[in-house]
Design a protein around this motif. Structure first.
Motif, PDB file in Angstrom:
ATOM      1  N   LEU A  47       0.821  -1.205   0.000  1.00 50.30           N
ATOM      2  CA  LEU A  47       0.000   0.000   0.000  1.00 50.30           C
ATOM      3  C   LEU A  47       0.863   1.266   0.000  1.00 50.30           C
ATOM      4  O   LEU A  47       0.526   2.257  -0.659  1.00 50.30           O
ATOM      5  CB  LEU A  47      -0.957   0.006   1.188  1.00 50.30           C
ATOM      6  N   LEU A  48       1.961   1.234   0.732  1.00 48.95           N
ATOM      7  CA  LEU A  48       2.860   2.392   0.738  1.00 48.95           C
ATOM      8  C   LEU A  48       3.390   2.679  -0.661  1.00 48.95           C
ATOM      9  O   LEU A  48       3.405   3.835  -1.101  1.00 48.95           O
ATOM     10  CB  LEU A  48       4.031   2.165   1.706  1.00 48.95           C
ATOM     11  N   VAL A  49       3.817   1.641  -1.364  1.00 46.36           N
ATOM     12  CA  VAL A  49       4.313   1.820  -2.729  1.00 46.36           C
ATOM     13  C   VAL A  49       3.223   2.417  -3.609  1.00 46.36           C
ATOM     14  O   VAL A  49       3.448   3.368  -4.361  1.00 46.36           O
ATOM     15  CB  VAL A  49       4.835   0.487  -3.312  1.00 46.36           C
ATOM     16  N   GLU A  50       2.034   1.865  -3.514  1.00 45.00           N
ATOM     17  CA  GLU A  50       0.917   2.381  -4.317  1.00 45.00           C
ATOM     18  C   GLU A  50       0.611   3.838  -3.987  1.00 45.00           C
ATOM     19  O   GLU A  50       0.233   4.625  -4.863  1.00 45.00           O
ATOM     20  CB  GLU A  50      -0.321   1.520  -4.101  1.00 45.00           C
ATOM     21  N   ALA A  51       0.790   4.213  -2.739  1.00 46.14           N
ATOM     22  CA  ALA A  51       0.519   5.588  -2.308  1.00 46.14           C
ATOM     23  C   ALA A  51       1.649   6.556  -2.652  1.00 46.14           C
ATOM     24  O   ALA A  51       1.513   7.758  -2.470  1.00 46.14           O
ATOM     25  CB  ALA A  51       0.261   5.615  -0.802  1.00 46.14           C
ATOM     26  N   GLY A  52       2.786   6.020  -3.118  1.00 48.15           N
ATOM     27  CA  GLY A  52       3.929   6.875  -3.425  1.00 48.15           C
ATOM     28  C   GLY A  52       4.819   7.121  -2.222  1.00 48.15           C
ATOM     29  O   GLY A  52       5.444   8.169  -2.099  1.00 48.15           O
ATOM     30  N   SER A  53       4.883   6.141  -1.327  1.00 50.62           N
ATOM     31  CA  SER A  53       5.668   6.276  -0.110  1.00 50.62           C
ATOM     32  C   SER A  53       6.472   5.000   0.132  1.00 50.62           C
ATOM     33  O   SER A  53       6.542   4.129  -0.738  1.00 50.62           O
ATOM     34  CB  SER A  53       4.734   6.570   1.077  1.00 50.62           C
ATOM     35  N   ASP A  54       7.079   4.905   1.288  1.00 53.81           N
ATOM     36  CA  ASP A  54       7.811   3.702   1.669  1.00 53.81           C
ATOM     37  C   ASP A  54       8.045   3.716   3.178  1.00 53.81           C
ATOM     38  O   ASP A  54       7.619   4.643   3.870  1.00 53.81           O
ATOM     39  CB  ASP A  54       9.135   3.579   0.908  1.00 53.81           C
ATOM     40  N   ARG A  55       8.725   2.704   3.662  1.00 49.82           N
ATOM     41  CA  ARG A  55       8.977   2.563   5.105  1.00 49.82           C
ATOM     42  C   ARG A  55       9.704   3.753   5.707  1.00 49.82           C
ATOM     43  O   ARG A  55       9.486   4.104   6.860  1.00 49.82           O
ATOM     44  CB  ARG A  55       9.822   1.319   5.388  1.00 49.82           C
ATOM     45  N   GLU A  56      10.605   4.348   4.959  1.00 42.68           N
ATOM     46  CA  GLU A  56      11.392   5.468   5.480  1.00 42.68           C
ATOM     47  C   GLU A  56      10.563   6.736   5.644  1.00 42.68           C
ATOM     48  O   GLU A  56      11.020   7.691   6.260  1.00 42.68           O
ATOM     49  CB  GLU A  56      12.598   5.735   4.577  1.00 42.68           C
ATOM     50  N   HIS A  57       9.349   6.742   5.119  1.00 39.61           N
ATOM     51  CA  HIS A  57       8.504   7.930   5.188  1.00 39.61           C
ATOM     52  C   HIS A  57       7.306   7.764   6.126  1.00 39.61           C
ATOM     53  O   HIS A  57       6.415   8.604   6.151  1.00 39.61           O
ATOM     54  CB  HIS A  57       8.028   8.308   3.782  1.00 39.61           C
ATOM     55  N   ILE A  58       7.299   6.679   6.889  1.00 39.08           N
ATOM     56  CA  ILE A  58       6.189   6.474   7.832  1.00 39.08           C
ATOM     57  C   ILE A  58       6.300   7.509   8.949  1.00 39.08           C
ATOM     58  O   ILE A  58       7.352   7.673   9.566  1.00 39.08           O
ATOM     59  CB  ILE A  58       6.197   5.041   8.402  1.00 39.08           C
ATOM     60  N   LEU A  59       5.196   8.179   9.191  1.00 38.68           N
ATOM     61  CA  LEU A  59       5.141   9.187  10.241  1.00 38.68           C
ATOM     62  C   LEU A  59       4.657   8.596  11.557  1.00 38.68           C
ATOM     63  O   LEU A  59       5.181   8.920  12.620  1.00 38.68           O
ATOM     64  CB  LEU A  59       4.193  10.317   9.829  1.00 38.68           C
ATOM     65  N   GLN A  60       3.637   7.752  11.463  1.00 37.12           N
ATOM     66  CA  GLN A  60       3.018   7.206  12.667  1.00 37.12           C
ATOM     67  C   GLN A  60       2.492   5.806  12.378  1.00 37.12           C
ATOM     68  O   GLN A  60       2.015   5.518  11.277  1.00 37.12           O
ATOM     69  CB  GLN A  60       1.858   8.081  13.108  1.00 37.12           C
ATOM     70  N   ALA A  61       2.570   4.952  13.373  1.00 35.17           N
ATOM     71  CA  ALA A  61       1.976   3.611  13.302  1.00 35.17           C
ATOM     72  C   ALA A  61       1.223   3.353  14.602  1.00 35.17           C
ATOM     73  O   ALA A  61       1.701   3.698  15.685  1.00 35.17           O
ATOM     74  CB  ALA A  61       3.040   2.549  13.090  1.00 35.17           C
ATOM     75  N   ILE A  62       0.063   2.765  14.456  1.00 39.26           N
ATOM     76  CA  ILE A  62      -0.722   2.332  15.610  1.00 39.26           C
ATOM     77  C   ILE A  62      -0.879   0.831  15.496  1.00 39.26           C
ATOM     78  O   ILE A  62      -1.348   0.324  14.473  1.00 39.26           O
ATOM     79  CB  ILE A  62      -2.093   3.025  15.657  1.00 39.26           C
ATOM     80  N   VAL A  63      -0.441   0.122  16.523  1.00 41.44           N
ATOM     81  CA  VAL A  63      -0.484  -1.334  16.530  1.00 41.44           C
ATOM     82  C   VAL A  63      -1.512  -1.783  17.563  1.00 41.44           C
ATOM     83  O   VAL A  63      -1.452  -1.367  18.724  1.00 41.44           O
ATOM     84  CB  VAL A  63       0.902  -1.936  16.887  1.00 41.44           C
ATOM     85  N   TRP A  64      -2.427  -2.624  17.130  1.00 37.50           N
ATOM     86  CA  TRP A  64      -3.401  -3.230  18.045  1.00 37.50           C
ATOM     87  C   TRP A  64      -3.093  -4.709  18.152  1.00 37.50           C
ATOM     88  O   TRP A  64      -2.965  -5.393  17.129  1.00 37.50           O
ATOM     89  CB  TRP A  64      -4.827  -3.040  17.527  1.00 37.50           C
TER      90      TRP A  64
END
Length: 116
Positions: A47-64
């Motif tokens: 999904l990140l690739v499709e959105a034009g992003s990657d792991r190095e550009h993650i701002l926030q993650a919420i893990v449940w």
């Protein structure tokens, strides 16, 4: 402008706005938390690739997690996946997930890479 990708009645898998990509919660397949986390993060990557992003550009993650006892097992996979020096702001909590077989769900917000 707001761009929605893979939009259904209930949700979009990706919403892009003002240079930020918001991904819907991702779950994975497998019997263990580690398996589900690996599969989930693979889906996040796509999904990140499709959105034009990657792991190095993650701002926030919420893990449940369905059970906080699985925190160390999930973190072992997470720590290998996140690029060194690019850890996002992150929260992790326990929640009842949509199906009993699910052990982990991850929600990611990422900056869209600037075109060069």
């Amino acid at each position: 402008m707001i761009e929605r990708l893979h939009t259904g009645t209930r949700m979009s898998k990706i919403v892009k706005h003002n240079g930020v990509a918001y991904l819907c919660g991702q779950v994975g397949a497998g019997d263990t938390v580690a398996d589900q986390t690996r599969d989930c993060l693979s889906r996040v990557d796509a999904l990140l690739v499709e959105a034009g992003s990657d792991r190095e550009h993650i701002l926030q993650a919420i893990v449940w997690l369905a059970d906080m006892a699985d925190f160390p097992e999930m973190n072992a996979v997470w720590d290998q996946w996140v690029p060194e020096g690019h850890a996002p702001a992150r929260a992790c909590g326990e929640a009842r997930l949509a199906r009993d077989v699910l052990k982990v769900e991850i929600i990611v917000t990422a900056a869209i890479k600037e075109e060069t």
